[in-house]
Design a protein around this motif. Structure first.
Motif, PDB file in Angstrom:
ATOM      1  N   GLU A  30       7.117   1.128 -10.942  1.00 55.39           N
ATOM      2  CA  GLU A  30       7.240   2.117 -11.399  1.00 55.39           C
ATOM      3  C   GLU A  30       6.554   3.270 -10.156  1.00 55.39           C
ATOM      4  O   GLU A  30       5.527   3.685 -10.539  1.00 55.39           O
ATOM      5  N   THR A  31       7.093   3.362  -8.863  1.00 50.83           N
ATOM      6  CA  THR A  31       6.389   4.040  -8.332  1.00 50.83           C
ATOM      7  C   THR A  31       6.737   5.052  -7.119  1.00 50.83           C
ATOM      8  O   THR A  31       8.789   4.970  -6.929  1.00 50.83           O
ATOM      9  N   ASN A  32       6.323   5.854  -5.517  1.00 44.37           N
ATOM     10  CA  ASN A  32       7.153   6.743  -5.180  1.00 44.37           C
ATOM     11  C   ASN A  32       6.652   6.132  -3.588  1.00 44.37           C
ATOM     12  O   ASN A  32       5.291   7.328  -3.831  1.00 44.37           O
ATOM     13  N   ASP A  33       7.234   6.751  -2.257  1.00 50.93           N
ATOM     14  CA  ASP A  33       6.493   6.832  -1.177  1.00 50.93           C
ATOM     15  C   ASP A  33       5.471   8.089  -1.382  1.00 50.93           C
ATOM     16  O   ASP A  33       4.397   8.435  -0.176  1.00 50.93           O
ATOM     17  N   GLU A  34       6.521   8.843  -2.282  1.00 54.44           N
ATOM     18  CA  GLU A  34       5.112  10.708  -1.683  1.00 54.44           C
ATOM     19  C   GLU A  34       3.881  10.189  -2.745  1.00 54.44           C
ATOM     20  O   GLU A  34       2.655  10.999  -2.414  1.00 54.44           O
ATOM     21  N   TRP A  35       3.983   9.187  -4.333  1.00 54.59           N
ATOM     22  CA  TRP A  35       3.028   9.280  -4.797  1.00 54.59           C
ATOM     23  C   TRP A  35       1.914   9.003  -3.989  1.00 54.59           C
ATOM     24  O   TRP A  35       0.769   8.709  -3.811  1.00 54.59           O
ATOM     25  N   ILE A  36       2.397   7.726  -3.690  1.00 55.00           N
ATOM     26  CA  ILE A  36       2.140   6.479  -3.034  1.00 55.00           C
ATOM     27  C   ILE A  36       0.899   7.238  -1.369  1.00 55.00           C
ATOM     28  O   ILE A  36      -0.109   6.744  -1.735  1.00 55.00           O
ATOM     29  N   THR A  37       1.704   8.092  -0.710  1.00 53.25           N
ATOM     30  CA  THR A  37       1.350   8.704   0.425  1.00 53.25           C
ATOM     31  C   THR A  37      -0.077   9.901  -0.013  1.00 53.25           C
ATOM     32  O   THR A  37      -0.607  10.061   0.398  1.00 53.25           O
ATOM     33  N   SER A 147      -3.116  -9.823  -0.904  1.00 54.60           N
ATOM     34  CA  SER A 147      -1.893 -10.606  -1.198  1.00 54.60           C
ATOM     35  C   SER A 147      -2.159 -12.137  -2.276  1.00 54.60           C
ATOM     36  O   SER A 147      -1.414 -12.183  -3.383  1.00 54.60           O
ATOM     37  N   SER A 148      -2.740 -12.691  -2.336  1.00 53.86           N
ATOM     38  CA  SER A 148      -2.629 -13.660  -3.241  1.00 53.86           C
ATOM     39  C   SER A 148      -3.783 -13.760  -4.174  1.00 53.86           C
ATOM     40  O   SER A 148      -3.615 -14.016  -5.341  1.00 53.86           O
ATOM     41  N   ILE A 149      -4.118 -12.243  -4.378  1.00 51.59           N
ATOM     42  CA  ILE A 149      -4.947 -12.449  -6.248  1.00 51.59           C
ATOM     43  C   ILE A 149      -4.828 -11.077  -7.042  1.00 51.59           C
ATOM     44  O   ILE A 149      -4.896  -9.963  -7.325  1.00 51.59           O
ATOM     45  N   ILE A 150      -3.318  -9.996  -5.986  1.00 48.22           N
ATOM     46  CA  ILE A 150      -2.616  -8.624  -6.248  1.00 48.22           C
ATOM     47  C   ILE A 150      -1.607  -9.560  -6.980  1.00 48.22           C
ATOM     48  O   ILE A 150      -0.606 -10.145  -7.046  1.00 48.22           O
ATOM     49  N   ASP A 151      -1.439  -8.513  -8.421  1.00 50.73           N
ATOM     50  CA  ASP A 151      -0.674  -9.087  -9.311  1.00 50.73           C
ATOM     51  C   ASP A 151       0.755  -7.795  -9.318  1.00 50.73           C
ATOM     52  O   ASP A 151       0.292  -6.611  -9.012  1.00 50.73           O
ATOM     53  N   TYR A 152       1.911  -8.086  -8.059  1.00 46.52           N
ATOM     54  CA  TYR A 152       2.735  -7.192  -7.998  1.00 46.52           C
ATOM     55  C   TYR A 152       3.961  -6.221  -8.714  1.00 46.52           C
ATOM     56  O   TYR A 152       4.956  -5.671  -8.759  1.00 46.52           O
ATOM     57  N   THR A 153       3.048  -6.644 -10.383  1.00 49.26           N
ATOM     58  CA  THR A 153       3.522  -6.306 -11.455  1.00 49.26           C
ATOM     59  C   THR A 153       2.583  -5.117 -11.213  1.00 49.26           C
ATOM     60  O   THR A 153       3.027  -4.408 -12.807  1.00 49.26           O
ATOM     61  N   ASP A 154       1.415  -4.649 -11.056  1.00 54.70           N
ATOM     62  CA  ASP A 154       0.979  -3.888 -11.756  1.00 54.70           C
ATOM     63  C   ASP A 154       0.268  -2.951  -9.952  1.00 54.70           C
ATOM     64  O   ASP A 154       0.019  -2.852  -9.282  1.00 54.70           O
ATOM     65  N   ARG A 155       1.586  -1.419 -10.569  1.00 60.18           N
ATOM     66  CA  ARG A 155       1.351  -0.740 -10.134  1.00 60.18           C
ATOM     67  C   ARG A 155      -0.052   0.694  -9.370  1.00 60.18           C
ATOM     68  O   ARG A 155      -0.046   1.106  -8.536  1.00 60.18           O
ATOM     69  N   THR A 156      -0.893  -0.078  -9.836  1.00 57.64           N
ATOM     70  CA  THR A 156      -1.596   0.605  -9.612  1.00 57.64           C
ATOM     71  C   THR A 156      -2.680  -0.261  -8.463  1.00 57.64           C
ATOM     72  O   THR A 156      -4.147   0.185  -8.459  1.00 57.64           O
ATOM     73  N   THR A 157      -2.808  -1.720  -8.034  1.00 63.84           N
ATOM     74  CA  THR A 157      -3.262  -2.211  -7.287  1.00 63.84           C
ATOM     75  C   THR A 157      -1.931  -2.276  -6.484  1.00 63.84           C
ATOM     76  O   THR A 157      -2.652  -2.581  -5.051  1.00 63.84           O
ATOM     77  N   CYS A 158      -1.133  -2.879  -6.561  1.00 64.28           N
ATOM     78  CA  CYS A 158      -0.334  -3.418  -5.762  1.00 64.28           C
ATOM     79  C   CYS A 158       0.121  -2.524  -4.545  1.00 64.28           C
ATOM     80  O   CYS A 158       0.119  -2.631  -3.404  1.00 64.28           O
ATOM     81  N   ILE A 159      -0.045  -1.117  -4.868  1.00 63.35           N
ATOM     82  CA  ILE A 159       0.109  -0.208  -3.762  1.00 63.35           C
ATOM     83  C   ILE A 159      -0.567  -0.453  -2.752  1.00 63.35           C
ATOM     84  O   ILE A 159      -0.283   0.382  -1.528  1.00 63.35           O
ATOM     85  N   ILE A 160      -2.350  -0.973  -2.886  1.00 61.39           N
ATOM     86  CA  ILE A 160      -3.184  -0.765  -2.071  1.00 61.39           C
ATOM     87  C   ILE A 160      -3.314  -1.007  -0.600  1.00 61.39           C
ATOM     88  O   ILE A 160      -4.237  -0.893   0.214  1.00 61.39           O
ATOM     89  N   PHE A 161      -3.469  -2.920  -1.563  1.00 63.44           N
ATOM     90  CA  PHE A 161      -4.004  -3.599  -1.050  1.00 63.44           C
ATOM     91  C   PHE A 161      -2.834  -4.391   0.414  1.00 63.44           C
ATOM     92  O   PHE A 161      -1.241  -3.681  -0.216  1.00 63.44           O
ATOM     93  N   GLY A 162      -3.618  -5.153   1.486  1.00 59.41           N
ATOM     94  CA  GLY A 162      -2.717  -5.526   2.450  1.00 59.41           C
ATOM     95  C   GLY A 162      -3.671  -6.726   2.874  1.00 59.41           C
ATOM     96  O   GLY A 162      -5.108  -6.516   2.423  1.00 59.41           O
ATOM     97  N   ASP A 163      -3.347  -7.632   4.046  1.00 58.43           N
ATOM     98  CA  ASP A 163      -3.438  -8.988   4.364  1.00 58.43           C
ATOM     99  C   ASP A 163      -4.048  -8.602   5.768  1.00 58.43           C
ATOM    100  O   ASP A 163      -3.060  -7.965   6.729  1.00 58.43           O
ATOM    101  N   GLY A 164      -5.596  -8.839   6.368  1.00 61.74           N
ATOM    102  CA  GLY A 164      -5.350  -9.119   7.821  1.00 61.74           C
ATOM    103  C   GLY A 164      -6.940 -10.073   8.226  1.00 61.74           C
ATOM    104  O   GLY A 164      -7.244 -10.309   6.938  1.00 61.74           O
ATOM    105  N   ALA A 165      -7.363  -9.016   9.427  1.00 64.27           N
ATOM    106  CA  ALA A 165      -8.754  -9.892  10.133  1.00 64.27           C
ATOM    107  C   ALA A 165      -8.303  -9.236  11.253  1.00 64.27           C
ATOM    108  O   ALA A 165      -7.926  -8.786  12.009  1.00 64.27           O
TER     109      ALA A 165
END
Ligand code: UT7
Length: 331
Positions: A30-37, A147-165
């Motif tokens: 339950e989120t939206n682009d406007e909120w996240i941005t 992404s290996s430690i994120i709960d993709y049903t938790d909107r308070t964390t899944c919108i924030i993190f990404g993978d990279g190096a």
């Protein structure tokens, strides 16, 4: 000839192909682009989807990019540090595997973990080995498969993190370029506000901890935000004052990318205009240990020899700090 300093002499990076957009997240939680941005500045993040691939996959790609760009023979590397909060395995250093896979057969290697400050602390560690005269080529990689430690049903964390190096090479410099000063801090009482509860020595993984989702990252976002804003701004200001740097002396602020509002608050405190602030949060989200080297890679072509860079980061632990570094090359 001035004293021996530790300078960054090459940069490389990698992000996985798959892009998770805000629009895609709208169909997952339950989120939206406007909120996240508006609340974070994030538009998308890259995710490593392929099964069986961990943080070493990202780290190896970033290191290989650096090797290709610089022409460095991996056998010349003395040590490899992988800054990460998401090692391949709880035991067995990811860095050791990375070193072997990239052909750094004369190096020793270990991991360094300080959440979102891992790479910043790693810069201090890598530089200290160079400044001591003990080693001449230290490869520092910041890599996280968040992404290996994120709960993709938790909107308070899944919108924030990404993978990279991202990867940088530290080498000795006698022209006065490289790491000039650092101000690093930690407060362990902050760990209650941002952590993974289970899977460590206090609460080993059980069927119940998994069922309760305690193997995922949890944070009290508001509290972390409050500490991040004041501490990141404080240390950036402190290191500038301590080195008699005014806003005109600083070419770039290199801030950890957890939330655009935290970045703006830091830039405002040290009075730097937006064009001097490195930003890539819209593309990658918060990549934890990979954030700072990904910024260097994105902005590498704009960096000039002698530029004054102020790094600042804040992360779980709590851990935070600032580093003042003079850029050492034109690309
Ligand atoms: O790098 C490691 C360190 N980590 C950080 O620095 C993160 C720091 N914290 C943050 O960046 C922010 O606190 C967040 C982005 C995590 C959250 O933003 P916020 O402005 O602090 O939001 P909030 O937690 O105060 O929530 C405001 C409202 C709440 O609704 P009510 O109670 O006002 O009705 C939340 O339930 O927004 C709601 N909300 C959301 N709405 C849509 C929370 N998450 C979402 C969401 N989409 N994803």
């Amino acid at each position: 000839m001035s004293e021996l300093k530790a300078a960054i002499s090459a940069v490389g990076a990698y992000v996985p192909e798959f892009v998770l957009t805000n629009q895609m997240l709208e169909s997952m939680v339950e989120t939206n682009d406007e909120w996240i941005t508006s609340r974070t500045g994030i538009k998308q993040r890259h995710i490593l989807k392929e099964e069986g691939k961990g943080t070493s996959f990202l780290a190896i790609k970033a290191a290989e990019d650096l090797l290709n760009k610089s022409g460095l023979d991996p056998k010349e590397i003395d040590m490899v540090i992988v800054a990460t909060a998401t090692p391949d395995l709880p035991v067995a250093a990811t860095a050791a595997y990375v070193a072997s896979e990239i052909g750094a057969t004369n190096a020793f290697a270990y991991d360094l973990q300080a959440a979102c400050s891992s790479f910043l602390y790693g810069m201090s560690t890598a530089a200290a080995y160079i400044e001591s005269g003990r080693y001449t080529k230290v490869l520092l990689i910041g890599a996280d498969k968040m992404s290996s430690i994120i709960d993709y049903t938790d909107r308070t964390t899944c919108i924030i993190f990404g993978d990279g190096a991202g990867a940088v090479l530290f080498e000795p410099n006698t022209e006065g370029l490289g790491l000039q000063d650092e101000y690093l801090r930690s407060d362990g009482h902050g760990r209650e506000f941002l952590n993974i509860e289970a899977g460590g020595s206090i609460l080993p993984t059980t069927a119940q901890t998994v069922q309760e989702g305690r193997h995922f990252v949890h944070q009290d976002g508001k509290t972390v935000f409050k500490f991040a804003v004041s501490n990141m701004a404080d240390v950036a200001e402190k290191i500038m004052v301590r080195n008699n740097l005014t806003r005109d002396d600083v070419q770039w602020l290199v801030p950890h990318q957890a939330n655009k509002r935290i970045i703006d608050a830091t830039a405002n405190r040290v009075n730097l205009d937006a064009e001097k602030v490195m930003i890539n949060i819209h593309k990658y989200g918060n990549t934890t240990s990979a954030t700072l080297p990904l910024l260097l890679n994105d902005y590498e072509k704009q960096l000039k020899k002698g530029d004054n860079l102020i790094f600042a980061a804040f992360g779980g632990g709590f851990t935070w700090g600032s580093i003042y570094l003079k850029w050492a090359y034109n690309s």
